[in-house]
Scaffold this motif. Sequence first.
Motif, PDB file in Angstrom:
ATOM      1  N   ARG A  81     -11.354  11.893  18.228  1.00  0.00           N
ATOM      2  CA  ARG A  81     -10.289  12.021  19.227  1.00  0.00           C
ATOM      3  C   ARG A  81      -9.098  11.186  18.770  1.00  0.00           C
ATOM      4  O   ARG A  81      -9.221  10.301  17.940  1.00  0.00           O
ATOM      5  CB  ARG A  81     -10.761  11.516  20.593  1.00  0.00           C
ATOM      6  CG  ARG A  81     -11.874  12.352  21.211  1.00  0.00           C
ATOM      7  CD  ARG A  81     -12.195  11.808  22.605  1.00  0.00           C
ATOM      8  NE  ARG A  81     -13.189  12.638  23.273  1.00  0.00           N
ATOM      9  CZ  ARG A  81     -14.490  12.454  23.156  1.00  0.00           C
ATOM     10  NH1 ARG A  81     -14.957  11.488  22.399  1.00  0.00           N
ATOM     11  NH2 ARG A  81     -15.340  13.243  23.790  1.00  0.00           N
ATOM     12  N   LYS A 102     -11.027  16.732  17.777  1.00  0.00           N
ATOM     13  CA  LYS A 102     -11.692  17.520  18.809  1.00  0.00           C
ATOM     14  C   LYS A 102     -10.753  18.543  19.438  1.00  0.00           C
ATOM     15  O   LYS A 102     -11.178  19.631  19.833  1.00  0.00           O
ATOM     16  CB  LYS A 102     -12.287  16.603  19.875  1.00  0.00           C
ATOM     17  CG  LYS A 102     -13.562  15.917  19.406  1.00  0.00           C
ATOM     18  CD  LYS A 102     -14.473  15.572  20.559  1.00  0.00           C
ATOM     19  CE  LYS A 102     -15.850  15.175  20.071  1.00  0.00           C
ATOM     20  NZ  LYS A 102     -16.809  14.946  21.151  1.00  0.00           N
ATOM     21  N   LYS A 103      -9.483  18.220  19.491  1.00  0.00           N
ATOM     22  CA  LYS A 103      -8.540  19.165  20.072  1.00  0.00           C
ATOM     23  C   LYS A 103      -8.323  20.383  19.173  1.00  0.00           C
ATOM     24  O   LYS A 103      -7.820  21.424  19.617  1.00  0.00           O
ATOM     25  CB  LYS A 103      -7.206  18.471  20.359  1.00  0.00           C
ATOM     26  CG  LYS A 103      -6.402  18.105  19.117  1.00  0.00           C
ATOM     27  CD  LYS A 103      -5.107  17.427  19.485  1.00  0.00           C
ATOM     28  CE  LYS A 103      -4.241  17.156  18.259  1.00  0.00           C
ATOM     29  NZ  LYS A 103      -3.786  18.399  17.588  1.00  0.00           N
ATOM     30  N   ASP A 104      -8.710  20.255  17.881  1.00  0.00           N
ATOM     31  CA  ASP A 104      -8.516  21.347  16.924  1.00  0.00           C
ATOM     32  C   ASP A 104      -9.820  22.035  16.533  1.00  0.00           C
ATOM     33  O   ASP A 104      -9.868  22.770  15.542  1.00  0.00           O
ATOM     34  CB  ASP A 104      -7.845  20.810  15.648  1.00  0.00           C
ATOM     35  CG  ASP A 104      -6.448  20.267  15.913  1.00  0.00           C
ATOM     36  OD1 ASP A 104      -5.786  20.790  16.826  1.00  0.00           O
ATOM     37  OD2 ASP A 104      -6.039  19.322  15.197  1.00  0.00           O
TER      38      ASP A 104
END
Length: 339
Positions: A81, A102-104
């Motif tokens: 993160r 994590k966002k990707d």
Amino acid sequence: MPRLLVVDDRESDRQKVARLLVDLPDVTIEEASDRDSFLAALENPPDIVLTDLHLPDIDGPSVVEAVCERCPYVPVVLMTRHGLKDEAVAALKAGAASFVLKKDLKSQLKLTVMQMIVVAVERRRQDRLARCHTRQHRVLDLPTDPDIIGPTVRLAKRMVEETAAVPAGPRGLDKQEYEPELIGFSETDRLRIGVALEEALTNAVYHGNLELDSEMRDHDEARYYSLARERALLRPYSQRRVRIELTVARTGDPCQAGADDLDVLRRPPSGPNLRFYVEDQGAGFDPASLPDPTDPENLMKAHGRGLLLVRTFMDEATHNAKGNAITLIKTAKGDGDTE
């Protein structure tokens, strides 16, 4: 069939990873939610480890270190993160192969895992090839540099793992997977072999070529290492070398010809499976002159401690007449009879 181990304490995140990778061909996804289940999963090493950076009872760098120690050919991919830059860098330095924010995950996870599958498959092939060694012999000419000791020990341990921990007999070489019952050195044996070689190399560098007395280390350790650094830059110390011979054979005497003959391979392991030779260019010494390191008064002293470990961990440890060379011999047990 590649096996992917997902290490994350959140079930929702593990399920998300599984959904994103569900259409990868022939990939089996396994899960671990905490330290104990993760370590248990390493008993049957996966092909890839995909781990969260923060777990309740183990952090990302520790996960990476555990994988590198127990199954070094398994790549580790971090899921991170924002705001965890320091932890991510520490995990990468510990040996992680890659990372995904994590966002990707949706856009990058599948591609990253596919890349790691290629790496993992090739590493396993190379490992299988390495374990087909019947005998290895390396001769090294090392500088008088303490920093070279660690890499040399790791090389020797790798040779032992490749050659003296192999399928029981040549019949296993024709199979796609290795026999579960191995011959050779146990994990404890391999640890002790590494310690013994490290002590022998340390003696060769510090006491042999640099002519430092370990009694100085008992009284002033800082001065001992400071003097070592100084002498490593001065003649004649800086010009001296350490000669190493590392010989490991699957069975029989590693220094005799024919160790890779099929008739030899069919026999149970016998004789020394390992022989290390370490020679420095110092003045030498009389090993009999050392105080008894098993004496309670001497047990905690540096003087002679290394030689005690060498003699304890190896089957044989013999010096030449001059005292500037030592030969280490260790015999492997057979038929899975390891301690």
